[in-house]
Design a protein around this motif. Structure first.
Motif, short mmCIF file in Angstrom:
data_model
loop_
_atom_site.label_atom_id
_atom_site.label_comp_id
_atom_site.label_asym_id
_atom_site.label_seq_id
_atom_site.Cartn_x
_atom_site.Cartn_y
_atom_site.Cartn_z
N ALA A 1 -8.34 1.28 4.01
CA ALA A 1 -7.67 2.61 4.28
C ALA A 1 -8.43 3.99 4.37
N ALA B 1 -2.34 -3.45 7.14
CA ALA B 1 -3.84 -3.71 5.75
C ALA B 1 -5.20 -3.23 6.19
N ALA B 2 -5.78 -2.37 5.50
CA ALA B 2 -7.07 -2.23 6.27
C ALA B 2 -7.47 -1.78 4.75
N GLY C 1 1.00 -1.15 0.04
CA GLY C 1 0.23 0.09 0.14
C GLY C 1 0.93 1.46 0.17
N ALA D 1 -1.35 0.38 12.88
CA ALA D 1 -1.44 1.63 12.26
C ALA D 1 -3.29 1.31 12.58
N SER D 2 -3.67 2.81 13.57
CA SER D 2 -4.64 2.83 14.34
C SER D 2 -4.70 4.00 13.05
N SER D 3 -4.78 5.63 13.06
CA SER D 3 -5.06 6.81 13.03
C SER D 3 -5.60 7.72 13.40
N PRO D 4 -6.27 9.22 13.53
CA PRO D 4 -6.32 10.51 13.98
C PRO D 4 -7.63 10.11 13.69
N TYR E 1 -14.83 3.86 10.05
CA TYR E 1 -14.04 3.13 10.16
C TYR E 1 -13.04 4.44 11.15
N VAL F 1 -2.24 -12.78 0.61
CA VAL F 1 -2.45 -13.73 1.76
C VAL F 1 -3.91 -12.89 1.73
N ASP F 2 -5.36 -13.44 2.02
CA ASP F 2 -6.64 -12.62 2.64
C ASP F 2 -6.10 -13.02 3.77
N ASP G 1 0.24 -9.40 2.42
CA ASP G 1 -0.80 -8.49 1.02
C ASP G 1 -1.47 -9.22 0.32
N ARG G 2 -2.80 -8.66 0.04
CA ARG G 2 -3.56 -9.07 -1.08
C ARG G 2 -2.82 -9.51 -2.49
N VAL G 3 -2.11 -8.49 -2.43
CA VAL G 3 -2.16 -8.24 -4.02
C VAL G 3 0.20 -8.14 -3.84
N1 LIG Z 1 -3.26 6.87 4.61
C1 LIG Z 1 -3.70 7.66 5.16
O1 LIG Z 1 -3.11 8.89 5.30
C2 LIG Z 1 -3.20 6.70 6.65
C3 LIG Z 1 -3.88 8.14 7.99
C4 LIG Z 1 -4.02 7.23 8.69
C5 LIG Z 1 -3.64 5.62 9.20
N2 LIG Z 1 -3.78 4.86 8.38
C6 LIG Z 1 -3.78 3.51 8.05
O2 LIG Z 1 -2.41 2.87 7.66
C7 LIG Z 1 -2.67 2.07 7.32
C8 LIG Z 1 -1.76 1.58 5.59
O3 LIG Z 1 -2.46 2.79 4.80
P1 LIG Z 1 -2.49 2.81 3.15
O4 LIG Z 1 -2.38 4.58 2.24
O5 LIG Z 1 -1.00 2.37 2.80
O6 LIG Z 1 -3.15 2.08 2.65
P2 LIG Z 1 -3.77 1.20 1.16
O7 LIG Z 1 -4.99 1.15 1.02
O8 LIG Z 1 -2.60 1.71 0.32
O9 LIG Z 1 -2.68 -0.26 1.65
C9 LIG Z 1 -3.46 -0.82 2.36
C10 LIG Z 1 -3.21 -2.10 1.93
O10 LIG Z 1 -3.85 -3.14 2.66
C11 LIG Z 1 -4.00 -4.41 1.24
N3 LIG Z 1 -5.06 -5.26 1.81
C12 LIG Z 1 -6.21 -4.54 2.53
N4 LIG Z 1 -7.51 -5.79 3.02
C13 LIG Z 1 -6.59 -7.03 2.65
C14 LIG Z 1 -6.66 -7.73 3.07
N5 LIG Z 1 -8.07 -8.98 3.18
N6 LIG Z 1 -6.11 -8.77 2.83
C15 LIG Z 1 -4.56 -8.81 3.18
N7 LIG Z 1 -3.99 -7.72 2.55
C16 LIG Z 1 -5.34 -6.28 2.66
C17 LIG Z 1 -4.42 -3.83 0.28
O11 LIG Z 1 -3.85 -4.68 -0.98
C18 LIG Z 1 -3.37 -2.54 0.77
O12 LIG Z 1 -2.07 -2.62 -0.24
C19 LIG Z 1 -4.27 1.37 7.37
O13 LIG Z 1 -4.34 0.73 8.16
C20 LIG Z 1 -4.88 3.08 7.11
O14 LIG Z 1 -5.59 3.08 7.35
C21 LIG Z 1 -3.65 5.85 6.40
#
Ligand SMILES: NC(=O)c1ccc[n+]([C@@H]2O[C@H](COP(=O)([O-])OP(=O)(O)OC[C@H]3O[C@@H](n4cnc5c(N)ncnc54)[C@H](O)[C@@H]3O)[C@@H](O)[C@H]2O)c1
Length: 310
Positions: free
Chosen positions: A74, A71-72, A10, A110-113, A143, A47-48, A31-33
């Protein structure tokens, strides 16, 4: 350390994987992908993680010493609310359970604000500024609630595992990946230059942001210090300045009327989120700012001093 990173393909995960490889860890991305541009040294497992048996098998096969759970789904409202809730909470529980069952001694999630509750269409004001980890949480969507639950899952396993496993969580601010400094769209679709030119775009999240590589540095610092930290701690991980060209003492009251007094101390480049806890407990500080990283001019905003652009 052998580190498994979930969500390693991600926006944030790619920088975390690259950063951990650079600092000498053996990294498995789950990751799924797959990420086509992952460093050659990284093993990638498809992996899912909503599938508990598959998650247990993946952690059994890799037996990482440390796990970084990213993973989430997001983005709020990017899927139906029950899907976001079920996916994010079940994945987190599966990963932490499988990680500790297979011998991991450090787990960071990873949580979030967003649990703070900003952006609520029914209104929201901060209780105080700058916001720190003690600020009240008022989630208003699946979320944000899933992220509070992830912090609770971490706290539960910290209580259950005691000194055997160090667990913690972090709240990355709005993540900017390296390519986004060069014009790739941010998570919300606009470019960084557009977010800076139109303050309404970043106002909803109080102009918070963090460079993905700084967040990756935080992860590395946390992994090294985890055993000496109080159990289950949460950290804000943000930039040392705001994603804004004007002081937040001026901008926040413009978008959140009634906050003039609360915002009065946010002068110059001060951000709305405090990162003092990470500095005090871990010695972590971000090294990057939009002022050092942005490769494109903010043509429509003449208020940025030329020297502030790179
Ligand atoms: N991007 C932001 O600004 C931000 C801010 C606060 C928190 N976060 C948290 O940080 C983390 C990463 O965020 P990101 O921006 O890289 O998100 P992203 O969507 O770019 O990446 C998430 C990754 O999780 C994988 N994923 C989702 N579901 C899955 C599953 N069932 N099995 C396996 N893999 C799975 C996806 O394939 C993806 O590669 C998340 O937990 C998100 O909530 C992100």
């Amino acid at each position: 350390m052998k580190v498994a990173v979930t969500g390693g393909s991600g926006r944030l995960g790619r920088s975390v994987v690259a950063g951990l490889v650079e600092t000498g860890h053996e990294v498995v991305s789950i990751d799924r992908v797959a990420a086509p541009d992952a460093p050659a040294a990284v093993s990638q497992l498809a992996v899912d993680l909503t599938d508990f048996a598959a998650t247990v098998a993946a952690f059994g096969r890799t037996a990482p010493e440390a796990v970084v759970h990213l993973a989430a789904i997001a983005t709020p409202f990017s899927a139906p609310e029950p899907v976001i809730w079920n996916t994010n909470t079940s994945i987190a529980f599966h990963v932490v359970q499988a990680a500790v069952a297979n011998g991991a001694t450090r787990v960071l999630a990873a949580s979030s604000p967003t649990p703070l509750g900003y952006g609520n269409p029914n209104g929201w004001l901060p209780s105080y500024l700058p916001i720190d980890e003690r600020h009240p949480l008022r989630p208003w969507n699946a979320y944000a609630l899933s992220k509070i639950t992830i912090e609770s899952i971490v706290a539960m396993f910290a209580a259950q595992q005691g000194k055997a496993v160090a667990l913690g969580s972090f709240r990355p601010c709005f993540v900017i990946s390296p390519d986004e400094w060069h014009g790739a769209p941010t998570q919300q679709g606009h470019t960084v230059a557009e977010r800076l030119a139109d303050p309404a775009l970043a106002a909803v999240s109080l102009f918070n942001y963090v460079d993905a590589r700084d967040a990756a540095d935080f992860v590395d610092v946390w992994l090294r210090a985890a055993a000496d930290l109080p159990p289950g701690e949460t950290f804000f991980v943000g930039a040392a300045d705001a994603m804004a060209t004007r002081p937040l003492a001026e901008l926040i009251p413009r978008f959140l009327p009634g906050t003039d007094e609360l915002a009065a101390d946010l002068v110059d480049t001060a951000p709305a989120f405090s990162i003092a806890k990470a500095a005090e407990l871990l010695g972590w500080r971000p090294a990057r700012s939009w002022r050092t990283e942005l490769a494109l001019p903010i043509a429509s905003n003449p208020s940025i001093p030329v020297g502030a652009r790179s």
